[in-house]
Motif scaffolding. Structure first.
Motif, PDB file in Angstrom:
ATOM      1  N   PHE A  73       1.080  -1.498  -0.201  1.00 42.82           N
ATOM      2  CA  PHE A  73      -0.359  -0.186   0.289  1.00 42.82           C
ATOM      3  C   PHE A  73       0.476   1.181   0.432  1.00 42.82           C
ATOM      4  CE2 PHE A  73      -2.241   3.267   2.865  1.00 42.82           C
ATOM      5  CZ  PHE A  73      -4.117   3.174   1.735  1.00 42.82           C
ATOM      6  N   GLU A  74       0.458   1.590  -1.172  1.00 42.19           N
ATOM      7  CA  GLU A  74       1.211   3.317  -0.877  1.00 42.19           C
ATOM      8  C   GLU A  74       0.179   4.274  -1.018  1.00 42.19           C
ATOM      9  OE1 GLU A  74       4.019   4.383  -3.637  1.00 42.19           O
ATOM     10  OE2 GLU A  74       4.895   2.480  -4.132  1.00 42.19           O
ATOM     11  N   LEU A  75       0.282   5.460   0.108  1.00 46.16           N
ATOM     12  CA  LEU A  75      -1.184   6.466   0.253  1.00 46.16           C
ATOM     13  C   LEU A  75      -0.466   7.803  -0.983  1.00 46.16           C
ATOM     14  CD1 LEU A  75      -3.458   7.114   1.816  1.00 46.16           C
ATOM     15  CD2 LEU A  75      -1.969   8.311   2.882  1.00 46.16           C
ATOM     16  N   SER A  76      -1.272   7.470  -1.264  1.00 44.84           N
ATOM     17  CA  SER A  76      -1.366   8.824  -2.981  1.00 44.84           C
ATOM     18  C   SER A  76      -2.008  10.051  -2.165  1.00 44.84           C
ATOM     19  CB  SER A  76      -1.226   8.495  -4.254  1.00 44.84           C
ATOM     20  OG  SER A  76      -2.211   7.844  -3.877  1.00 44.84           O
ATOM     21  N   SER A  77      -2.281  10.094  -1.163  1.00 41.89           N
ATOM     22  CA  SER A  77      -3.143  11.437  -1.327  1.00 41.89           C
ATOM     23  C   SER A  77      -3.012  11.624   0.261  1.00 41.89           C
ATOM     24  CB  SER A  77      -4.458  11.367  -1.821  1.00 41.89           C
ATOM     25  OG  SER A  77      -5.610  10.431  -0.998  1.00 41.89           O
ATOM     26  N   LYS A  78      -3.847  12.639   0.877  1.00 46.02           N
ATOM     27  CA  LYS A  78      -3.741  12.431   2.275  1.00 46.02           C
ATOM     28  C   LYS A  78      -4.941  11.575   2.376  1.00 46.02           C
ATOM     29  CE  LYS A  78      -3.635  17.478   3.206  1.00 46.02           C
ATOM     30  NZ  LYS A  78      -4.059  18.629   3.818  1.00 46.02           N
ATOM     31  N   LEU A  79      -4.452  10.945   3.793  1.00 49.83           N
ATOM     32  CA  LEU A  79      -5.276   9.548   4.987  1.00 49.83           C
ATOM     33  C   LEU A  79      -6.902   9.868   4.928  1.00 49.83           C
ATOM     34  CD1 LEU A  79      -5.718   6.446   5.468  1.00 49.83           C
ATOM     35  CD2 LEU A  79      -5.364   7.348   7.842  1.00 49.83           C
ATOM     36  N   LYS A  80      -7.411  11.701   5.122  1.00 52.21           N
ATOM     37  CA  LYS A  80      -8.807  11.478   5.380  1.00 52.21           C
ATOM     38  C   LYS A  80      -9.045  11.726   3.885  1.00 52.21           C
ATOM     39  CE  LYS A  80     -10.848  15.724   6.349  1.00 52.21           C
ATOM     40  NZ  LYS A  80     -11.039  16.992   6.851  1.00 52.21           N
ATOM     41  N   ASP A 114     -12.566   1.853  -8.277  1.00 51.81           N
ATOM     42  CA  ASP A 114     -10.939   1.947  -7.923  1.00 51.81           C
ATOM     43  C   ASP A 114     -10.142   2.855  -7.054  1.00 51.81           C
ATOM     44  OD1 ASP A 114      -8.284   1.185  -7.805  1.00 51.81           O
ATOM     45  OD2 ASP A 114      -7.919   1.419  -9.588  1.00 51.81           O
ATOM     46  N   ASP A 115     -10.663   1.973  -6.282  1.00 55.72           N
ATOM     47  CA  ASP A 115     -10.179   2.911  -4.575  1.00 55.72           C
ATOM     48  C   ASP A 115      -9.466   3.555  -4.763  1.00 55.72           C
ATOM     49  OD1 ASP A 115     -11.716  -0.028  -1.892  1.00 55.72           O
ATOM     50  OD2 ASP A 115     -12.460   1.405  -3.597  1.00 55.72           O
ATOM     51  N   ASP A 116      -8.134   3.062  -5.407  1.00 58.00           N
ATOM     52  CA  ASP A 116      -6.800   3.842  -5.018  1.00 58.00           C
ATOM     53  C   ASP A 116      -6.482   5.561  -5.966  1.00 58.00           C
ATOM     54  OD1 ASP A 116      -5.641   1.766  -3.511  1.00 58.00           O
ATOM     55  OD2 ASP A 116      -5.567   0.205  -5.115  1.00 58.00           O
ATOM     56  N   ASP A 117      -7.725   5.570  -6.975  1.00 60.78           N
ATOM     57  CA  ASP A 117      -7.734   6.181  -7.825  1.00 60.78           C
ATOM     58  C   ASP A 117      -8.531   7.496  -7.634  1.00 60.78           C
ATOM     59  OD1 ASP A 117      -8.178   6.039 -11.693  1.00 60.78           O
ATOM     60  OD2 ASP A 117      -7.776   8.181 -10.035  1.00 60.78           O
ATOM     61  N   ILE A 118      -7.152   7.777  -6.782  1.00 62.20           N
ATOM     62  CA  ILE A 118      -7.201   9.138  -5.990  1.00 62.20           C
ATOM     63  C   ILE A 118      -8.488  10.902  -6.491  1.00 62.20           C
ATOM     64  CG2 ILE A 118      -7.221  10.472  -4.080  1.00 62.20           C
ATOM     65  CD1 ILE A 118      -7.792   7.819  -3.000  1.00 62.20           C
ATOM     66  N   GLU A 119      -7.322  10.644  -7.750  1.00 60.81           N
ATOM     67  CA  GLU A 119      -7.744  11.775  -8.674  1.00 60.81           C
ATOM     68  C   GLU A 119      -9.082  11.622  -8.892  1.00 60.81           C
ATOM     69  OE1 GLU A 119      -4.804  12.071 -12.029  1.00 60.81           O
ATOM     70  OE2 GLU A 119      -3.145  12.231 -10.607  1.00 60.81           O
ATOM     71  N   LYS A 120      -9.669  10.356  -9.654  1.00 60.63           N
ATOM     72  CA  LYS A 120     -10.818  10.836  -9.879  1.00 60.63           C
ATOM     73  C   LYS A 120     -11.876  10.761  -9.007  1.00 60.63           C
ATOM     74  CE  LYS A 120     -10.736   6.716 -13.623  1.00 60.63           C
ATOM     75  NZ  LYS A 120     -10.994   5.494 -13.728  1.00 60.63           N
ATOM     76  N   HIS A 121     -11.475  10.589  -7.481  1.00 58.32           N
ATOM     77  CA  HIS A 121     -12.299  10.054  -6.765  1.00 58.32           C
ATOM     78  C   HIS A 121     -12.710  12.443  -6.764  1.00 58.32           C
ATOM     79  CE1 HIS A 121     -12.723   6.918  -5.133  1.00 58.32           C
ATOM     80  NE2 HIS A 121     -11.778   6.545  -4.956  1.00 58.32           N
ATOM     81  N   GLN A 122     -11.292  13.048  -6.124  1.00 47.38           N
ATOM     82  CA  GLN A 122     -10.648  14.665  -6.139  1.00 47.38           C
ATOM     83  C   GLN A 122     -11.980  15.069  -7.798  1.00 47.38           C
ATOM     84  OE1 GLN A 122      -6.748  14.427  -5.615  1.00 47.38           O
ATOM     85  NE2 GLN A 122      -7.019  14.698  -3.693  1.00 47.38           N
ATOM     86  N   GLU A 123     -11.960  14.991  -8.061  1.00 42.91           N
ATOM     87  CA  GLU A 123     -12.847  15.372  -9.497  1.00 42.91           C
ATOM     88  C   GLU A 123     -14.197  15.104  -9.475  1.00 42.91           C
ATOM     89  OE1 GLU A 123     -13.610  17.059 -12.577  1.00 42.91           O
ATOM     90  OE2 GLU A 123     -12.160  17.616 -12.489  1.00 42.91           O
TER      91      GLU A 123
END
Length: 189
Positions: A73-80, A114-123
Motif C-alpha cells: 500500500f502506498e498512500l498517494s493522497s491525504k489519508l482523510k 478503483d479505490d486507489d484512483d484518488i484523482e478520480k475521487h477528487q474530480e
C-alpha cells in the motif's frame, strides 16, 4: 470510539499507516478520532443515520487495513481524502441499492470503482460541489422540485399537490424547465 489524549495520538498519515502495519491500536483510535466525524456528517446529511455512518466507516477502515496489511500500500493522497472517497463510494452504492439513487448516481459509481484512483475521487468531489453550487443558485421552486423528485423520490403527483399545479403534466413540464436551468448553471461554472 473512545477519545484519546494528545499524547496517545499519532501525528501524521505515515505514522498511522506504520501503526496499522505493526498492529498498534493507537493507529486505529487516531483514525476514528480524526476522520469519523466528517464521514458521519457526510452520511447523515445524505439520507443516512449515525448507525449507517458507523457501518460505512468501519467498512472503509477494514478496506484500508486489508490494503496496508498486504504490504504494498502506498498512500498517494491525504489519508482523510482516501477514507472519505471510500466512504462516499460505499454510501452511494448503499443509497442506490435502497432506491435513493437516480441514474446519475449509478453513473458516478462507475467512476469510483478503483479505490486507489484518488484523482478520480477528487474530480468527482469537485463535480458534486459544482452541482451543489448550481442547486443553490437555481432558486425556488426549482430547487425544491428537483430535490423532492431526485433526492426524496417523491412522485410527480406529490409534487403537483405540494406546489398546486393543475395536473401532473404541468408539474413535469416545470421539472423539465428546472432541470434545463440547472444544467445550464452547472455547465457555465
Amino acid at each position: 470510539m473512545s477519545k484519546i489524549s494528545k499524547s496517545n495520538k499519532l501525528d501524521n498519515d505515515e505514522q498511522i499507516i506504520a501503526g496499522i502495519k505493526t498492529g498498534n491500536s493507537i493507529a486505529l483510535d487516531t483514525i476514528y478520532q480524526l476522520y469519523y466525524p466528517s464521514i458521519e456528517h457526510m452520511i447523515t446529511q445524505n439520507n443516512g443515520s449515525e448507525d449507517e455512518a458507523k457501518d460505512i466507516f468501519q467498512e472503509a477502515v477494514i478496506v484500508l487495513y486489508d490494503k496496508v496489511s498486504k504490504g504494498n500500500f502506498e498512500l498517494s493522497s491525504k489519508l482523510k481524502t482516501y477514507l472519505y472517497s471510500i466512504c462516499r463510494r460505499l454510501w452511494l452504492k448503499q443509497l442506490n441499492r435502497a432506491g435513493f439513487g437516480s441514474s446519475d448516481i449509478s453513473g458516478y459509481e462507475d467512476s469510483l470503482v478503483d479505490d486507489d484512483d484518488i484523482e478520480k475521487h477528487q474530480e468527482l468531489d469537485k463535480k458534486f460541489d459544482q452541482m451543489e453550487q448550481a442547486m443553490n443558485l437555481i432558486g425556488e421552486p426549482c430547487k425544491t422540485i428537483l430535490h423532492d423528485f431526485y433526492i426524496e423520490n417523491h412522485s410527480m403527483q406529490d409534487i403537483c399537490e405540494k406546489f398546486g399545479y393543475t395536473n401532473t403534466d404541468n408539474a413535469k413540464t416545470q421539472k423539465y424547465k428546472c432541470l434545463q436551468r440547472l444544467k445550464k448553471l452547472f455547465f457555465t461554472q
